[in-house]
Design a protein around this motif. Sequence first.
Motif, short mmCIF file in Angstrom:
data_model
loop_
_atom_site.label_atom_id
_atom_site.label_comp_id
_atom_site.label_asym_id
_atom_site.label_seq_id
_atom_site.Cartn_x
_atom_site.Cartn_y
_atom_site.Cartn_z
N UNK A 136 75.07 67.62 -30.33
CA UNK A 136 76.14 68.42 -30.10
C UNK A 136 77.30 68.14 -30.91
N UNK A 137 77.68 67.01 -31.07
CA UNK A 137 78.72 66.41 -31.66
C UNK A 137 78.88 67.38 -33.16
N UNK A 138 77.64 67.32 -33.89
CA UNK A 138 77.82 68.18 -35.25
C UNK A 138 77.89 69.52 -34.95
N UNK A 139 77.59 70.30 -33.68
CA UNK A 139 78.11 71.61 -33.45
C UNK A 139 79.40 71.80 -33.50
N UNK A 191 79.14 75.91 -24.03
CA UNK A 191 78.94 77.16 -24.82
C UNK A 191 77.43 77.36 -25.09
N UNK A 192 76.70 76.26 -25.48
CA UNK A 192 75.43 76.41 -25.67
C UNK A 192 74.45 76.35 -24.53
N UNK A 193 74.79 75.69 -23.49
CA UNK A 193 74.05 75.89 -22.35
C UNK A 193 74.22 77.22 -21.74
N UNK A 194 75.38 77.87 -21.66
CA UNK A 194 75.60 79.27 -21.08
C UNK A 194 74.90 80.40 -21.99
N UNK A 195 74.81 80.05 -23.33
CA UNK A 195 74.08 81.06 -24.10
C UNK A 195 72.72 80.86 -23.95
N UNK A 246 71.02 79.88 -21.20
CA UNK A 246 70.81 80.07 -19.90
C UNK A 246 70.66 81.75 -20.04
N UNK A 247 71.44 82.57 -20.60
CA UNK A 247 71.39 83.75 -20.62
C UNK A 247 70.33 84.49 -21.29
N UNK A 248 70.08 83.70 -22.48
CA UNK A 248 69.00 84.14 -23.36
C UNK A 248 67.72 83.89 -22.76
N UNK A 249 67.41 82.96 -22.21
CA UNK A 249 66.19 82.42 -21.42
C UNK A 249 65.86 83.29 -20.30
N UNK A 250 66.93 83.74 -19.63
CA UNK A 250 66.77 84.50 -18.50
C UNK A 250 66.34 85.91 -18.91
N UNK A 251 66.90 86.44 -19.93
CA UNK A 251 66.59 87.81 -20.65
C UNK A 251 65.21 87.92 -21.16
N UNK A 252 64.77 86.54 -21.60
CA UNK A 252 63.35 86.56 -22.18
C UNK A 252 62.39 86.58 -21.27
N UNK A 253 62.60 85.85 -19.81
CA UNK A 253 61.58 85.77 -18.87
C UNK A 253 61.49 87.05 -18.16
N UNK A 254 62.74 87.68 -18.12
CA UNK A 254 62.77 88.98 -17.59
C UNK A 254 62.16 90.25 -18.18
N UNK A 255 61.99 89.94 -19.41
CA UNK A 255 61.51 91.05 -20.25
C UNK A 255 59.98 91.43 -20.33
#
Length: 216
Positions: A184-187, A201-205, A207-216
């Motif tokens: 995370x420090x490198x990021x 930022x990583x956790x929020x992104x 979370x949104x992507x995983x939610x969209x994938x599982x809902x697809x």
Amino acid sequence: MRYVQVTVTFPPSVRHPMHAFLDDGDGWRTEMVTWRRLPDETLATLFRVAAPREPYLERLRAVDTIERFETAPGDPPFYLKAYERLGGPLEAFLGAFADTELISVPPLVYRSGGRLSFGLIGPPDQLRDALASMPDRIEVEIGRIGSYAGGRRLAGVEVTERQREVVRAARRVGYYEVPRTGSVGDVADAVGCSSSTAGTHLRKAESALVDAFLSA
């Protein structure tokens, strides 16, 4: 092929009752999978509904413009086929895309706050004209422009540009490699922020992507 992701926001005064229903719950959404305008000026639609089934259907029965509907069995998310009379804001919105070569990339994702996100493929000049002809009360935001490369675009994923930047940086520094070669420090160093901010930022992104994938 030119692709653009669009988010429009309908104010309460012109918002469809079933779109307004999504404000009642956290994370509720509906996806218009496919649709057809019938010769009798009825709009036939297939929705995937990620909201409590019975409250949603109870509200749907109270909408005057809905002629009839049917549902597939199962718990949320469930599928709904509806027939609705055209007119008013819905007619005006669809009219902006009439007589154009623009093709929508399903699903069209309805979310709380009157937001509708969708992708379009077509000539840029026709897209500009279509967006300019929308009723003034409807706000339009362009989220992504580029070439269409196929696949299912997750139009309704709420990832900010800053979150996208951080996720891209994470991939570059090896944060998503297996085994992981970047921290995370490198990021954080790559995007010029603190480690805690990069992690958020990583956790929020993610979370949104995983939610969209599982809902697809």
